[in-house]
Design an enzyme around this catalytic site. Structure first.
Site, PDB file in Angstrom:
ATOM      1  N   ASP A  39      39.772   9.066 -53.184  1.00 26.31           N
ATOM      2  CA  ASP A  39      39.814   9.267 -54.639  1.00 26.31           C
ATOM      3  C   ASP A  39      41.175   9.800 -55.092  1.00 26.31           C
ATOM      4  OD1 ASP A  39      37.212   8.497 -54.620  1.00 26.31           O
ATOM      5  OD2 ASP A  39      36.402  10.322 -55.524  1.00 26.31           O
ATOM      6  N   HIS A  80      40.165  12.178 -49.983  1.00 29.19           N
ATOM      7  CA  HIS A  80      41.159  12.133 -51.068  1.00 29.19           C
ATOM      8  C   HIS A  80      42.529  11.802 -50.490  1.00 29.19           C
ATOM      9  CE1 HIS A  80      37.895  14.648 -52.667  1.00 29.19           C
ATOM     10  NE2 HIS A  80      38.260  14.216 -53.873  1.00 29.19           N
TER      11      HIS A  80
END
Length: 724
Positions: A94, A246
């Site tokens: 993300d 991430h």
């Protein structure tokens, strides 16, 4: 009838076109503003919403969602939730792409021949399109993570549509694709949906998107350590997993290190790392973008890259102007201190006292309101002088006013209007003495001004002397701002340039020359609109020294309206550029006369032309920081610059023995007056670059400066000191 109508149309008022010198800066400023706004937009400084909704009830969330898989399909009004098959792992990342960490993540995936899904934000994809393109080229899937990363449960449907469309626009420009995958910001597991977030998911499904959350959270954003990230990322009981990681948002070194161990460890246990479509056995989530949508996306990327580049250039310019400002202030303070110490020490003299008579030239064009004050102030001089008033074709009776005074040693020379340089040359031709003082027709001298101005000529190497020009009408706000500028900007500069032996300008209001030096350089020239700067540079190049006489004070009438001020400074700025260009070969002059080219011309170009042109960047970034940036830090930086300027101004006022009360208006001067000077200089640059011509613009005089402070106005029949 038609012919009469046609005639009326031809006879109608002509439409006035905006001159290029106004249009071009307006367009440049508008483009700069647009680029800064775009940069702020893609850096989440404008229109970003960082609020996060608190949890609420979930009684409106279907059980199938709360207890189902991490892939939620509500497209077409249906509802279906699935997970990935056993022995399959879908790695998801993300918040990227990040220019530092995303390439390292991609390298690890490529090393281990693994695929993943990257949920990118539109802001990052717009700024780093090459990374999005690499993701697609290397077989990974890309999903939407909104443009500015807001909590969509707090947004309207209009804002949601905007976030999705802008995110797709960035993908179209970066990789020429459109995606059907979506992950909402701040999402986690499917059982975490509540009554606020579920309606958003339903709405997004109605727009054709497949919502993907996760069922395994590495919590790498907490930076718990590599071992802990690996432990939390492990699938449970041999089942398939969608793992949340991430590749942006801070230091992701632990994530990269964990991946390099996690992937081969699970691969050895029989797991396959695929993108989502491969895991589910469905068609690719990507569809190619062509035609107008593709061009729009590519244009968007070009604009974003341009905005970032322009901002980098502006930041570099800000660093340059910061260096120039600090350097200039530092030099002014140090060299002004040394100059004052030099000329004020006990026993200092330029050479033998100069006591012989001098000629004072007063060029005058329509100076009826001022000329009597000017001439009478000269009559009170404590040095022997002759006064020559050169009437340059005045139409208001200037010459007659002087003649009617019937003062001794005052002559009037009349000529057809030919300009100030021609008037001064006419005065030089009529002058009787070797030392010639020049002044403006709106200026008054103190009794000691001429004596103080000519003393440096005791040194035979000095060819010209600059006096101390001061604003006489300082009671108005504009006058007070010019007073600060004269004392700080002009006279501190002259002290600095005097010590460096490269004085760039002898002010037209108060200056003195050797007649022989003037004749050697050809007298006053009309090649530029700044004849005082032109003649000073010519003096340097001819080998003469030019110095500053601080006690030779002259009180001049400064412009009292914005329009008059604009006209004056426009002429000064443009004329200075002309003079610099005319004497550009001074850069290669050799010998003692080359000092001005080696030192003076570069300093004048940096501090008087380039520096002020870049100085608006301080205010541009101030405004930007106040609205979008770190406000406290921005205000602190601006106050720091203001404090430096205030210190310099206070020191300049102390050297000139001026009252400090006028410095109260300095902050307002920096906000308003300085902006006007910026625009004037920009207009001068544009005039120069476009080949425009600027005519001499006569300022309206009011005669408000009646006499010099401390100097009494003499009676017409008072006894005068004889000449000779």
């Amino acid at each position: 009838m038609s012919s009469r109508k046609s005639g009326r149309r031809r006879a109608g008022p002509r439409r006035r076109r905006l001159p290029l010198r106004y249009l071009l800066p307006s367009v440049l400023l508008a483009a700069l503003f647009a680029m800064l706004m775009l940069r702020g937009y893609v850096h989440s400084e404008i229109l970003a919403d960082h609020r996060i909704a608190g949890s609420t009830h979930n009684d409106k969330v279907p059980d199938e969602v709360r207890k189902g898989g991490p892939v939620i399909d509500v497209r077409g009004g249906g509802l279906n939730t699935v997970g990935v098959p056993d022995d399959r792992v879908v790695l998801t990342f993300d918040d990227g792409p990040d220019p530092e960490w995303t390439p390292k993540v991609l390298d690890i995936l490529k090393k281990h021949r693994a695929h993943a899904v990257f949920f990118v934000t539109g802001t990052m994809a717009s700024r780093h399109p090459d990374l999005v393109r690499r993701m697609v080229d290397e077989g990974h899937e890309v999903g939407l993570h909104t443009f500015n990363h807001p909590d969509l449960s707090l947004q309207s449907t209009r804002r949601i549509d905007w976030e999705l469309s802008q995110n797709q626009l960035a993908l179209a420009g970066a990789a020429q694709i459109r995606t059907s995958l979506f992950r909402p910001p701040y999402s986690s597991f499917s059982h975490a949906f509540d009554n606020r977030s579920w309606p958003v998911t339903e709405y997004i499904g109605s727009r054709g998107y497949l919502t993907v959350v996760n069922n395994t959270d590495s919590q790498d954003w907490k930076k718990p350590g590599v071992d802990e990230i690996i432990r939390r990322s492990m699938p449970k009981d041999g089942k398939g997993a969608i793992v949340l990681m991430h590749d942006s948002g801070g230091d992701r070194s632990q994530t990269v290190a964990a991946l390099d161990r996690f992937i081969p460890d699970l691969a050895a246990k029989g797991y396959r790392f695929t993108n989502l479509s491969e895991a589910l056995g469905t068609p690719s989530a990507h569809t190619p973008v062509t035609g107008l949508d593709r061009w729009k996306g590519q244009a968007w990327i070009v604009l974003v890259q341009a905005a970032d580049t322009i901002t980098v250039v502006l930041a570099a310019g800000l660093a340059v102007i910061g260096f120039l400002v600090i350097t200039r202030f530092g030099l002014m303070l140090l060299l002004s201190f040394l100059h004052a110490r030099k000329v004020r020490r006990r026993g200092f003299s330029w050479g033998p006292p100069v006591t012989g008579p001098v000629s004072v030239l007063v060029p005058a064009y329509n100076e009826a309101k001022c000329i009597e004050n000017t001439v009478r102030s000269l009559m009170d001089s404590d040095h022997p002088i002759e006064i020559i008033v050169i009437d340059d074709g005045s139409s208001d009776g200037t010459a007659r006013i002087v003649e009617d005074l019937r003062l001794p040693n005052v002559r009037v020379v009349r000529q057809l209007n030919a300009g100030k340089p021609a008037a001064l040359n006419r005065g030089i031709a009529n002058a009787r003495y070797e030392i010639i003082v020049m002044m403006d027709g709106d200026t008054v001298f103190e009794p000691s001004t001429v004596r103080e101005l000519v003393q440096p000529f005791g040194d035979p190497g000095i060819g010209a002397v600059a006096g101390n020009a001061k604003v006489g009408n300082r009671d108005s706000l504009i006058g007070a701002w010019q007073h600060i500028e004269y004392v700080m900007g002009f006279n501190l500069d002259r002290r600095m340039y005097d010590l460096l032996r490269c004085m760039p300008t002898i002010p037209g209001a108060v200056g003195a020359f050797r007649r022989s030096a003037l004749e050697r350089v050809g007298g006053m020239s009309d090649d530029t609109l700044a004849e005082d700067t032109d003649i000073t540079m010519a003096m340097h190049r001819d080998g003469w020294q030019v110095v500053y006489a601080e006690k030779a004070r002259a009180w001049t009438e400064a412009p009292e309206s914005v329009q008059q001020l604009w006209s004056q400074r426009y002429r000064w700025s443009y004329g200075t550029m002309q003079a610099i260009w005319k004497h550009r070969r001074a850069l290669v002059d050799r010998g003692p006369s080359g000092r001005f080219g080696r030192v003076g011309l570069p300093l004048v170009s940096l501090f008087m032309v380039l520096g002020p042109l870049l100085a608006p960047l301080i205010d541009v970034f101030l405004l930007y920081g106040l609205v979008f940036g770190p406000t406290a830090r921005t205000v602190g930086a601006w106050l720091g610059v203001l404090a430096i300027q205030l210190a310099c101004a206070a020191y300049a006022f102390r050297l000139d023995r001026e009252k400090m009360t006028h410095l109260i208006s300095l902050p307002l001067q920096q906000i308003l007056y300085r902006q006007l000077m910026y625009v004037v200089l920009l207009q001068s640059w544009i005039t120069a670059l476009t080949g425009g011509r600027l005519r001499w613009q006569k300022l309206r005089r009011t005669g408000v400066v009646g006499s010099a402070p401390g100097g009494a106005r003499p009676a017409p029949d008072a006894e005068r000191r004889p000449v000779g």
